[in-house]
Design a protein around this motif. Structure first.
Motif, mmCIF file in Angstrom:
data_model
loop_
_atom_site.group_PDB
_atom_site.id
_atom_site.type_symbol
_atom_site.label_atom_id
_atom_site.label_comp_id
_atom_site.label_asym_id
_atom_site.label_seq_id
_atom_site.Cartn_x
_atom_site.Cartn_y
_atom_site.Cartn_z
ATOM 1 N N LYS A 148 -41.582 -123.330 43.423
ATOM 2 C CA LYS A 148 -42.988 -123.610 43.092
ATOM 3 C C LYS A 148 -43.132 -124.473 41.842
ATOM 4 C CE LYS A 148 -44.721 -119.434 45.289
ATOM 5 N NZ LYS A 148 -45.466 -118.189 45.153
ATOM 6 N N GLY A 149 -42.236 -125.442 41.685
ATOM 7 C CA GLY A 149 -42.333 -126.361 40.572
ATOM 8 C C GLY A 149 -41.733 -125.868 39.265
ATOM 9 N N TYR A 150 -41.138 -124.680 39.282
ATOM 10 C CA TYR A 150 -40.488 -124.123 38.095
ATOM 11 C C TYR A 150 -38.985 -124.109 38.305
ATOM 12 C CZ TYR A 150 -45.141 -122.215 37.067
ATOM 13 O OH TYR A 150 -46.473 -122.070 36.821
ATOM 14 N N TYR A 151 -38.249 -124.322 37.234
ATOM 15 C CA TYR A 151 -36.793 -124.161 37.252
ATOM 16 C C TYR A 151 -36.464 -122.821 36.600
ATOM 17 C CZ TYR A 151 -36.466 -129.150 38.256
ATOM 18 O OH TYR A 151 -36.583 -130.388 38.826
ATOM 19 N N PHE A 152 -35.794 -121.958 37.342
ATOM 20 C CA PHE A 152 -35.380 -120.654 36.828
ATOM 21 C C PHE A 152 -33.876 -120.647 36.611
ATOM 22 C CE2 PHE A 152 -39.248 -119.714 39.151
ATOM 23 C CZ PHE A 152 -39.856 -118.717 38.424
ATOM 24 N N ILE A 153 -33.452 -119.969 35.561
ATOM 25 C CA ILE A 153 -32.042 -119.709 35.315
ATOM 26 C C ILE A 153 -31.977 -118.345 34.631
ATOM 27 C CG2 ILE A 153 -31.957 -120.831 33.045
ATOM 28 C CD1 ILE A 153 -29.140 -121.871 33.825
ATOM 29 N N ALA A 154 -30.913 -117.623 34.885
ATOM 30 C CA ALA A 154 -30.720 -116.326 34.236
ATOM 31 C C ALA A 154 -29.434 -116.361 33.421
ATOM 32 C CB ALA A 154 -30.652 -115.217 35.281
ATOM 33 N N THR A 155 -29.466 -115.635 32.338
ATOM 34 C CA THR A 155 -28.284 -115.454 31.505
ATOM 35 C C THR A 155 -28.303 -114.025 30.984
ATOM 36 O OG1 THR A 155 -26.946 -116.408 29.733
ATOM 37 C CG2 THR A 155 -29.328 -116.261 29.331
ATOM 38 N N PHE A 156 -27.254 -113.654 30.285
ATOM 39 C CA PHE A 156 -27.190 -112.307 29.732
ATOM 40 C C PHE A 156 -28.248 -112.115 28.656
ATOM 41 C CE2 PHE A 156 -22.686 -112.942 31.078
ATOM 42 C CZ PHE A 156 -22.673 -111.966 32.057
ATOM 43 N N HIS A 157 -28.793 -110.923 28.613
ATOM 44 C CA HIS A 157 -29.747 -110.561 27.574
ATOM 45 C C HIS A 157 -28.998 -110.518 26.246
ATOM 46 C CE1 HIS A 157 -32.649 -108.280 25.257
ATOM 47 N NE2 HIS A 157 -33.523 -108.417 26.239
ATOM 48 N N PRO A 158 -29.612 -110.999 25.156
ATOM 49 C CA PRO A 158 -28.932 -110.938 23.862
ATOM 50 C C PRO A 158 -28.446 -109.533 23.488
ATOM 51 C CG PRO A 158 -30.846 -112.353 23.699
ATOM 52 C CD PRO A 158 -30.896 -111.714 25.067
ATOM 53 N N ALA A 159 -29.185 -108.492 23.864
ATOM 54 C CA ALA A 159 -28.738 -107.120 23.565
ATOM 55 C C ALA A 159 -27.430 -106.801 24.293
ATOM 56 C CB ALA A 159 -29.818 -106.106 23.940
ATOM 57 N N ILE A 161 -25.127 -108.976 24.993
ATOM 58 C CA ILE A 161 -24.085 -109.714 24.263
ATOM 59 C C ILE A 161 -23.680 -108.937 23.010
ATOM 60 C CG2 ILE A 161 -23.541 -111.863 23.049
ATOM 61 C CD1 ILE A 161 -25.638 -113.212 24.938
ATOM 62 N N LEU A 162 -24.652 -108.338 22.348
ATOM 63 C CA LEU A 162 -24.346 -107.534 21.160
ATOM 64 C C LEU A 162 -23.484 -106.322 21.523
ATOM 65 C CD1 LEU A 162 -27.801 -107.649 19.338
ATOM 66 C CD2 LEU A 162 -25.670 -108.744 18.588
ATOM 67 N N ARG A 163 -23.736 -105.733 22.690
ATOM 68 C CA ARG A 163 -22.940 -104.579 23.136
ATOM 69 C C ARG A 163 -21.567 -104.987 23.643
ATOM 70 N NH1 ARG A 163 -27.927 -103.240 25.400
ATOM 71 N NH2 ARG A 163 -27.253 -103.937 27.444
ATOM 72 N N ASP A 164 -21.484 -106.191 24.243
ATOM 73 C CA ASP A 164 -20.244 -106.650 24.865
ATOM 74 C C ASP A 164 -19.997 -108.114 24.499
ATOM 75 O OD1 ASP A 164 -18.128 -107.405 26.477
ATOM 76 O OD2 ASP A 164 -19.095 -106.868 28.371
ATOM 77 N N PRO A 165 -19.276 -108.353 23.413
ATOM 78 C CA PRO A 165 -19.058 -109.726 22.941
ATOM 79 C C PRO A 165 -18.357 -110.639 23.953
ATOM 80 C CG PRO A 165 -18.491 -108.148 21.223
ATOM 81 C CD PRO A 165 -18.741 -107.363 22.478
ATOM 82 N N SER A 166 -17.730 -110.088 25.000
ATOM 83 C CA SER A 166 -17.108 -110.950 26.011
ATOM 84 C C SER A 166 -18.156 -111.750 26.786
ATOM 85 C CB SER A 166 -16.239 -110.133 26.980
ATOM 86 O OG SER A 166 -17.047 -109.363 27.849
ATOM 87 N N LYS A 167 -19.413 -111.373 26.701
ATOM 88 C CA LYS A 167 -20.494 -112.090 27.381
ATOM 89 C C LYS A 167 -20.970 -113.306 26.578
ATOM 90 C CE LYS A 167 -22.480 -108.300 30.091
ATOM 91 N NZ LYS A 167 -21.419 -107.335 30.090
ATOM 92 N N LYS A 168 -20.488 -113.440 25.348
ATOM 93 C CA LYS A 168 -20.950 -114.514 24.464
ATOM 94 C C LYS A 168 -20.616 -115.901 25.019
ATOM 95 C CE LYS A 168 -21.092 -115.538 19.550
ATOM 96 N NZ LYS A 168 -20.575 -115.164 18.229
ATOM 97 N N LYS A 169 -19.386 -116.100 25.477
ATOM 98 C CA LYS A 169 -18.972 -117.415 25.983
ATOM 99 C C LYS A 169 -19.771 -117.828 27.219
ATOM 100 C CE LYS A 169 -14.882 -120.199 27.055
ATOM 101 N NZ LYS A 169 -15.211 -120.762 28.342
ATOM 102 N N PRO A 170 -19.877 -116.961 28.250
ATOM 103 C CA PRO A 170 -20.689 -117.382 29.402
ATOM 104 C C PRO A 170 -22.163 -117.613 29.043
ATOM 105 C CG PRO A 170 -19.765 -115.175 29.767
ATOM 106 C CD PRO A 170 -19.192 -115.688 28.494
ATOM 107 N N ALA A 171 -22.701 -116.821 28.121
ATOM 108 C CA ALA A 171 -24.098 -117.033 27.713
ATOM 109 C C ALA A 171 -24.233 -118.387 27.001
ATOM 110 C CB ALA A 171 -24.565 -115.900 26.798
ATOM 111 N N TRP A 172 -23.250 -118.727 26.185
ATOM 112 C CA TRP A 172 -23.256 -120.029 25.508
ATOM 113 C C TRP A 172 -23.242 -121.150 26.549
ATOM 114 C CZ3 TRP A 172 -24.654 -122.756 21.666
ATOM 115 C CH2 TRP A 172 -24.098 -124.019 21.438
ATOM 116 N N GLU A 173 -22.418 -121.011 27.589
ATOM 117 C CA GLU A 173 -22.366 -122.013 28.663
ATOM 118 C C GLU A 173 -23.738 -122.138 29.329
ATOM 119 O OE1 GLU A 173 -19.190 -120.413 31.030
ATOM 120 O OE2 GLU A 173 -17.644 -121.116 29.628
ATOM 121 N N ASP A 174 -24.422 -121.022 29.527
ATOM 122 C CA ASP A 174 -25.752 -121.046 30.129
ATOM 123 C C ASP A 174 -26.741 -121.769 29.216
ATOM 124 O OD1 ASP A 174 -24.653 -119.536 32.170
ATOM 125 O OD2 ASP A 174 -25.457 -117.632 31.421
#
Length: 189
Positions: A148-159, A161-174
């Motif tokens: 509907k004319g919007y671009y959606f993307i999902a990434t890890f919630h910052p919280a 990432i704080l709980r699991d630092p291994s999510k930092k790299k993929p979130a950065w890529e996003d």
């Protein structure tokens, strides 16, 4: 113009009693940011700091979000930030489907008024409510969906990432993908 349209919606949210979350809130957390934003971030719901201040993403997760935005050259003042639910779930639990359903019309109205081009779902709850109920954040994050004319993307919630630092790299890529789309769409103008 957007502010005139948002004010009655803000008041409606402030007086909302459509779900049990209203009973334990200190403040509703409507959302904030640039009312002409072409980039919107949507989280799950307010945490303790957000409930106390009535503002989205002001605690540790919000500080991380601010740092991530700054790292890709986007100011928080350029974007709009909201949540699926406008009241804090007890103990920061995930909002129930009925709680999310009660609040989604408010978020849809915010989107319709602000008219962002890109909507970033921060975490599984936002992605399940805005993209697909069966969305798998670990498998589908970082993928663009146009609807509907919007671009959606999902990434890890910052919280998360704080709980699991291994999510930092993929979130950065996003976030790099988000910046590229933002620039490609000429949305930084």
């Amino acid at each position: 113009m957007a502010l005139l349209k948002l004010k009655p919606l803000m008041e409606e949210v402030a007086n909302c009693t459509k779900c049990p979350l209203a009973q334990s809130r200190t403040h509703t957390v409507f959302g904030e940011g640039n009312l002409n934003a072409r980039l919107m971030f949507v989280g799950e719901g307010p945490g303790k700091d957000e409930d106390l201040q009535g503002r989205p993403f002001v605690g540790r997760a919000g500080q991380l979000l601010d740092n991530m935005l700054e790292a890709i050259g986007i100011k928080r003042s350029e974007v709009y930030i909201a949540n699926v639910v406008k009241c804090r779930p007890p103990q920061n639990r995930v909002p129930t489907p009925s709680e999310a359903k009660a609040c989604l019309p408010y978020l849809r109205n915010q989107v319709a008024i602000i008219k962002p081009k890109i909507i970033v779902c921060l975490g599984a709850t936002a992605a399940k409510n805005l993209i697909d109920p069966d969305f798998k954040i670990t498998q589908q994050r970082g993928q663009w969906i146009e609807r509907k004319g919007y671009y959606f993307i999902a990434t890890f919630h910052p919280a998360a990432i704080l709980r699991d630092p291994s999510k930092k790299k993929p979130a950065w890529e996003d976030f790099i993908l988000i910046k590229e789309k933002y620039l490609a769409e000429g949305l930084d103008a």
